[in-house]
Write an enzyme that holds these catalytic residues in place. Structure first.
Site, PDB file in Angstrom:
ATOM      1  N   ASP A 165      74.385  34.928  -5.268  1.00  0.00           N
ATOM      2  CA  ASP A 165      74.811  35.515  -6.554  1.00  0.00           C
ATOM      3  C   ASP A 165      73.758  36.514  -7.025  1.00  0.00           C
ATOM      4  O   ASP A 165      73.224  36.410  -8.128  1.00  0.00           O
ATOM      5  CB  ASP A 165      74.991  34.400  -7.586  1.00  0.00           C
ATOM      6  CG  ASP A 165      75.744  34.869  -8.837  1.00  0.00           C
ATOM      7  OD1 ASP A 165      76.475  35.878  -8.753  1.00  0.00           O
ATOM      8  OD2 ASP A 165      75.583  34.225  -9.890  1.00  0.00           O
TER       9      ASP A 165
ATOM     10  N   ASN B 111      70.119  37.900 -12.282  1.00  0.00           N
ATOM     11  CA  ASN B 111      69.380  36.849 -11.597  1.00  0.00           C
ATOM     12  C   ASN B 111      68.098  37.375 -10.947  1.00  0.00           C
ATOM     13  O   ASN B 111      67.495  36.697 -10.111  1.00  0.00           O
ATOM     14  CB  ASN B 111      70.254  36.179 -10.529  1.00  0.00           C
ATOM     15  CG  ASN B 111      71.230  35.193 -11.143  1.00  0.00           C
ATOM     16  OD1 ASN B 111      70.986  34.658 -12.224  1.00  0.00           O
ATOM     17  ND2 ASN B 111      72.339  34.954 -10.464  1.00  0.00           N
TER      18      ASN B 111
ATOM     19  N   ASP C 114      67.778  31.314 -10.227  1.00  0.00           N
ATOM     20  CA  ASP C 114      69.133  30.755 -10.184  1.00  0.00           C
ATOM     21  C   ASP C 114      69.783  30.835  -8.807  1.00  0.00           C
ATOM     22  O   ASP C 114      70.621  31.701  -8.530  1.00  0.00           O
ATOM     23  CB  ASP C 114      70.029  31.437 -11.226  1.00  0.00           C
ATOM     24  CG  ASP C 114      71.320  30.655 -11.454  1.00  0.00           C
ATOM     25  OD1 ASP C 114      71.474  29.573 -10.834  1.00  0.00           O
ATOM     26  OD2 ASP C 114      72.161  31.112 -12.236  1.00  0.00           O
TER      27      ASP C 114
END
Length: 326
Positions: free
Chosen positions: A201, A206, A218
């Protein structure tokens, strides 16, 4: 699944959970921007605040969470700037309090990378190359794979069955069927690409840019996937811009890992799958009161009309020539 999985997670519960590990809170607590899980900054008496992450019940098993943690520790061992969970004196990183599982993290600061800056693109590529050098050393056993079935087919089936307005259902079903066919063709053109452990992701939110270095946070969506899964989100703007960007990213990447050019066939396929999966993710969480509150624009006739328009644009993008490494 419980329609209100975090109903009992009150501020006092958060503070008590943190203090159960031996920390003395100063009573300050601030909710951070997270919906899948619940994440809080918790003030610690006369010390730097900590970040407490409470995992959504029933989403990941303990084994899957611990695999994520282990991957981050491997990256830290290689001196990569990854915000990994803190361990207690016994080496544990996943804790329980009442009905909740949680982990603690050091607080880190930074800003989002500038994706239109060639130097940032190059540095992002270098760092992901180092991350993937570790990621390809072994495979996840418990965590899933980024694939057409779970991200595309299952998402489209759920939206069609439960959420799309009747007035748009025929158009949605026809378009997603066409998209899935094009996505499947893109994967076949790419061939038997290697699946490795990835962040999963890698959007700008992030990544914390500090001291001319990207710091990654994360890893909650870490999965097995082609390497390009962690690279394509760095590509923005029109095709000409993306052509320049992919050159910078891959040049940096290749300093530490070998990028397989065949994976460029998957850029728009993975982008499309993410769009389908994101809509289905919100839909699957709609019974959680936090979602209607924070995504009030979702599940309206206007939203679904715009979603169909975006998917049609992706259908066109999937038919365009693949990006090239110049």
């Amino acid at each position: 699944m419980n329609k209100q999985p975090f109903f009992e997670l009150k501020p006092d519960t958060v503070l008590d959970a943190v203090e159960s590990l031996g920390y003395l809170s100063d009573g300050r607590i601030m909710a951070l921007n997270s919906y899948e899980n619940r994440v809080y900054q918790v003030g610690i008496d006369e010390k730097t605040p900590l970040i407490a992450k409470f995992y959504r019940p029933e989403r990941w098993s303990d084994e899957q969470i611990l695999e994520e943690h282990q991957y981050m520790y491997e990256l830290v061992e290689q001196e990569l700037s990854v915000v990994a969970p803190m361990k207690n004196a016994h080496g544990d990183s996943l804790f329980s309090y009442e009905d909740f599982r949680f982990s603690l993290f050091e607080r880190r600061g930074g800003r989002a990378p500038e994706l239109d800056d060639p130097e940032h693109q190059f540095q992002l590529g270098r760092t992901i190359g180092r991350i993937h050098q570790v990621g390809q050393s072994c495979s996840f056993i418990h965590r899933p794979v980024v694939d057409i079935q779970s991200y595309g087919v299952d998402s489209a089936d759920f939206i069609s069955r439960e959420f799309i307005p009747n007035s748009l259902k025929i158009a949605y079903d026809s378009l997603t069927s066409d998209l899935l066919r094009e996505i499947d063709a893109a994967f076949k053109r790419a061939g038997d690409v290697k699946l490795i452990r990835v962040h999963g992701d890698c959007h700008a939110g992030n990544i914390l840019w500090r001291d001319d270095t990207p710091h990654f946070v994360d890893f909650d969506d870490a999965r097995m996937a082609p390497a390009i899964q962690d690279l394509w989100m760095f590509l923005t703007g029109e095709r000409q811009q993306q052509q320049l960007q992919i050159g910078e990213v891959v040049e940096g990447y290749n300093e530490f890992a070998d990028f397989d050019p065949r994976e460029l066939h998957l850029v728009e396929a993975l982008r499309t799958l993410r769009m389908m999966y994101y809509a289905a993710w919100i839909a699957r969480r709609w019974d959680d009161p936090a979602f209607p509150h924070n995504f009030s624009w979702f599940n309206t006739e206007r939203y679904w009309g715009e979603h169909l328009l975006q998917l049609r644009e992706q259908f066109f993008a999937l038919q365009q020539p693949v990006l090239k490494l110049l």
